[in-house]
Design a protein around this motif. Structure first.
Motif, PDB file in Angstrom:
ATOM      1  N   ASP A  42      41.511  97.611  57.873  1.00 28.45           N
ATOM      2  CA  ASP A  42      41.880  96.211  57.688  1.00 28.45           C
ATOM      3  C   ASP A  42      42.865  95.761  58.755  1.00 28.45           C
ATOM      4  O   ASP A  42      43.896  96.393  58.969  1.00 28.45           O
ATOM      5  N   LEU A  43      42.526  94.667  59.422  1.00 27.59           N
ATOM      6  CA  LEU A  43      43.397  94.072  60.434  1.00 27.59           C
ATOM      7  C   LEU A  43      44.076  92.845  59.847  1.00 27.59           C
ATOM      8  O   LEU A  43      43.587  92.256  58.883  1.00 27.59           O
ATOM      9  N   PRO A  44      45.208  92.440  60.415  1.00 29.91           N
ATOM     10  CA  PRO A  44      45.836  91.191  59.970  1.00 29.91           C
ATOM     11  C   PRO A  44      44.885  90.016  60.201  1.00 29.91           C
ATOM     12  O   PRO A  44      44.087  90.024  61.121  1.00 29.91           O
ATOM     13  N   ILE A  45      44.983  89.001  59.371  1.00 32.04           N
ATOM     14  CA  ILE A  45      44.107  87.833  59.472  1.00 32.04           C
ATOM     15  C   ILE A  45      44.776  86.766  60.327  1.00 32.04           C
ATOM     16  O   ILE A  45      45.978  86.539  60.236  1.00 32.04           O
ATOM     17  N   SER A  46      43.965  86.118  61.197  1.00 31.65           N
ATOM     18  CA  SER A  46      44.492  85.099  62.097  1.00 31.65           C
ATOM     19  C   SER A  46      43.452  84.007  62.302  1.00 31.65           C
ATOM     20  O   SER A  46      42.252  84.236  62.150  1.00 31.65           O
ATOM     21  N   ASP A  47      43.926  82.807  62.669  1.00 34.13           N
ATOM     22  CA  ASP A  47      43.031  81.701  62.992  1.00 34.13           C
ATOM     23  C   ASP A  47      42.672  81.674  64.473  1.00 34.13           C
ATOM     24  O   ASP A  47      41.899  80.833  64.904  1.00 34.13           O
ATOM     25  N   SER A  48      43.212  82.575  65.267  1.00 32.72           N
ATOM     26  CA  SER A  48      43.013  82.577  66.714  1.00 32.72           C
ATOM     27  C   SER A  48      41.563  82.881  67.065  1.00 32.72           C
ATOM     28  O   SER A  48      40.919  83.698  66.431  1.00 32.72           O
ATOM     29  N   GLN A  49      41.073  82.215  68.097  1.00 29.88           N
ATOM     30  CA  GLN A  49      39.709  82.426  68.569  1.00 29.88           C
ATOM     31  C   GLN A  49      39.682  83.048  69.961  1.00 29.88           C
ATOM     32  O   GLN A  49      38.650  83.084  70.603  1.00 29.88           O
ATOM     33  N   THR A  50      40.811  83.529  70.456  1.00 26.91           N
ATOM     34  CA  THR A  50      40.902  84.057  71.808  1.00 26.91           C
ATOM     35  C   THR A  50      40.225  85.410  71.897  1.00 26.91           C
ATOM     36  O   THR A  50      40.431  86.283  71.066  1.00 26.91           O
ATOM     37  N   VAL A  51      39.407  85.574  72.921  1.00 28.00           N
ATOM     38  CA  VAL A  51      38.762  86.852  73.192  1.00 28.00           C
ATOM     39  C   VAL A  51      39.218  87.278  74.580  1.00 28.00           C
ATOM     40  O   VAL A  51      39.091  86.530  75.540  1.00 28.00           O
ATOM     41  N   ALA A  52      39.775  88.486  74.679  1.00 22.97           N
ATOM     42  CA  ALA A  52      40.307  88.966  75.954  1.00 22.97           C
ATOM     43  C   ALA A  52      39.670  90.311  76.304  1.00 22.97           C
ATOM     44  O   ALA A  52      39.303  91.075  75.417  1.00 22.97           O
ATOM     45  N   GLU A  90      42.704  99.536  87.827  1.00 20.73           N
ATOM     46  CA  GLU A  90      42.628  99.109  89.224  1.00 20.73           C
ATOM     47  C   GLU A  90      43.326  97.771  89.459  1.00 20.73           C
ATOM     48  O   GLU A  90      44.121  97.638  90.372  1.00 20.73           O
ATOM     49  N   ASP A  91      43.028  96.769  88.645  1.00 22.23           N
ATOM     50  CA  ASP A  91      43.606  95.442  88.828  1.00 22.23           C
ATOM     51  C   ASP A  91      44.807  95.296  87.895  1.00 22.23           C
ATOM     52  O   ASP A  91      44.669  94.962  86.720  1.00 22.23           O
ATOM     53  N   LYS A  92      45.995  95.575  88.416  1.00 20.03           N
ATOM     54  CA  LYS A  92      47.219  95.585  87.595  1.00 20.03           C
ATOM     55  C   LYS A  92      47.515  94.224  86.977  1.00 20.03           C
ATOM     56  O   LYS A  92      48.031  94.137  85.875  1.00 20.03           O
ATOM     57  N   GLU A  93      47.188  93.145  87.683  1.00 19.72           N
ATOM     58  CA  GLU A  93      47.502  91.813  87.174  1.00 19.72           C
ATOM     59  C   GLU A  93      46.637  91.434  85.982  1.00 19.72           C
ATOM     60  O   GLU A  93      47.014  90.600  85.181  1.00 19.72           O
ATOM     61  N   GLN A  94      45.462  92.031  85.861  1.00 20.12           N
ATOM     62  CA  GLN A  94      44.552  91.711  84.767  1.00 20.12           C
ATOM     63  C   GLN A  94      44.545  92.783  83.680  1.00 20.12           C
ATOM     64  O   GLN A  94      43.710  92.746  82.782  1.00 20.12           O
ATOM     65  N   ALA A  95      45.465  93.732  83.752  1.00 13.80           N
ATOM     66  CA  ALA A  95      45.522  94.810  82.755  1.00 13.80           C
ATOM     67  C   ALA A  95      45.899  94.244  81.389  1.00 13.80           C
ATOM     68  O   ALA A  95      46.782  93.403  81.271  1.00 13.80           O
ATOM     69  N   GLN A 120      55.572  96.766  82.377  1.00 14.97           N
ATOM     70  CA  GLN A 120      54.557  97.180  83.346  1.00 14.97           C
ATOM     71  C   GLN A 120      53.771  95.985  83.895  1.00 14.97           C
ATOM     72  O   GLN A 120      52.812  96.166  84.639  1.00 14.97           O
ATOM     73  N   ARG A 121      54.164  94.769  83.499  1.00 16.70           N
ATOM     74  CA  ARG A 121      53.521  93.521  83.904  1.00 16.70           C
ATOM     75  C   ARG A 121      52.058  93.454  83.471  1.00 16.70           C
ATOM     76  O   ARG A 121      51.188  92.975  84.204  1.00 16.70           O
ATOM     77  N   ALA A 122      51.800  93.939  82.269  1.00 22.67           N
ATOM     78  CA  ALA A 122      50.466  93.873  81.677  1.00 22.67           C
ATOM     79  C   ALA A 122      50.514  92.953  80.469  1.00 22.67           C
ATOM     80  O   ALA A 122      51.566  92.744  79.877  1.00 22.67           O
ATOM     81  N   ARG A 123      49.376  92.395  80.125  1.00 25.86           N
ATOM     82  CA  ARG A 123      49.292  91.555  78.926  1.00 25.86           C
ATOM     83  C   ARG A 123      49.162  92.447  77.710  1.00 25.86           C
ATOM     84  O   ARG A 123      48.502  93.473  77.757  1.00 25.86           O
ATOM     85  N   ALA A 124      49.762  92.037  76.617  1.00 27.66           N
ATOM     86  CA  ALA A 124      49.634  92.758  75.354  1.00 27.66           C
ATOM     87  C   ALA A 124      49.125  91.789  74.305  1.00 27.66           C
ATOM     88  O   ALA A 124      49.665  90.689  74.151  1.00 27.66           O
ATOM     89  N   ILE A 125      48.049  92.174  73.620  1.00 23.73           N
ATOM     90  CA  ILE A 125      47.514  91.326  72.565  1.00 23.73           C
ATOM     91  C   ILE A 125      47.376  92.170  71.299  1.00 23.73           C
ATOM     92  O   ILE A 125      47.245  93.390  71.360  1.00 23.73           O
ATOM     93  N   ILE A 126      47.427  91.488  70.174  1.00 20.66           N
ATOM     94  CA  ILE A 126      47.282  92.162  68.887  1.00 20.66           C
ATOM     95  C   ILE A 126      45.924  91.771  68.327  1.00 20.66           C
ATOM     96  O   ILE A 126      45.621  90.591  68.187  1.00 20.66           O
ATOM     97  N   ALA A 127      45.096  92.785  68.039  1.00 19.74           N
ATOM     98  CA  ALA A 127      43.774  92.525  67.478  1.00 19.74           C
ATOM     99  C   ALA A 127      43.921  92.047  66.039  1.00 19.74           C
ATOM    100  O   ALA A 127      44.701  92.596  65.267  1.00 19.74           O
ATOM    101  N   THR A 128      43.187  90.999  65.702  1.00 19.77           N
ATOM    102  CA  THR A 128      43.237  90.454  64.347  1.00 19.77           C
ATOM    103  C   THR A 128      41.833  90.238  63.832  1.00 19.77           C
ATOM    104  O   THR A 128      40.859  90.252  64.578  1.00 19.77           O
ATOM    105  N   GLN A 129      41.772  90.000  62.547  1.00 19.75           N
ATOM    106  CA  GLN A 129      40.510  89.709  61.878  1.00 19.75           C
ATOM    107  C   GLN A 129      40.411  88.205  61.732  1.00 19.75           C
ATOM    108  O   GLN A 129      41.384  87.544  61.366  1.00 19.75           O
ATOM    109  N   PRO A 130      39.224  87.608  62.008  1.00 19.79           N
ATOM    110  CA  PRO A 130      39.128  86.150  61.887  1.00 19.79           C
ATOM    111  C   PRO A 130      39.298  85.683  60.454  1.00 19.79           C
ATOM    112  O   PRO A 130      38.875  86.363  59.520  1.00 19.79           O
TER     113      PRO A 130
END
Length: 132
Positions: A42-52, A90-95, A120-130
């Motif tokens: 079970d993942l936390p529930i979110s209204d976000s629609q972002t896919v990365a 390879e692409d540190k800016e898009q990590a 480390q200049r990387a993006r961090a996202i938290i996976a959620t359940q729609p």
């Protein structure tokens, strides 16, 4: 004697060898691709629609188990495992570090991983359940 040689150039192209090469490349890329495997919990529930896009997957479970790219790690090894995984991108800016935290995992376990990704200049996202 006027013997003429016939020097016609054939404009045909044999496609059979090209299809063999494409088939072999397809098999090679299928075998060497890295499939992201996330345990079904079970993942936390979110209204976000972002896919990365995902480079590194950090899974946090309620029982304290932590895995980085499907490798179990503990304690200080978590930071080293994430740093090593980011150094291989390879692409540190898009990590992107995707944090898959089971519902009920305290946020105090998530923030150090987010801070490490930020250092480390990387993006961090938290996976959620729609949200249904």
């Amino acid at each position: 004697m006027g013997l003429k040689r016939s020097s016609k150039v054939s404009a045909e192209f044999n496609m059979s060898s090209l299809t063999d090469i494409i088939f072999l490349l397809l098999i090679f890329f299928m075998l060497t691709s890295n499939f992201v495997q996330i345990k079904p919990f079970d993942l936390p529930i979110s209204d976000s629609q972002t896919v990365a896009p995902t480079n590194i997957v950090v899974q946090l479970e309620k029982d304290g188990t932590t895995t980085v790219n499907n490798i179990n790690v503990r304690g200080q090894a978590i930071g080293r495992a994430v740093t090593d995984a980011l150094s291989q991108v390879e692409d540190k800016e898009q990590a992107t570090v995707t944090i898959v935290a089971e519902a009920g995992v305290p946020f105090s376990r998530i923030t150090p991983i987010m801070n490490l990704a930020a250092r480390q200049r990387a993006r961090a996202i938290i996976a959620t359940q729609p949200n249904s």
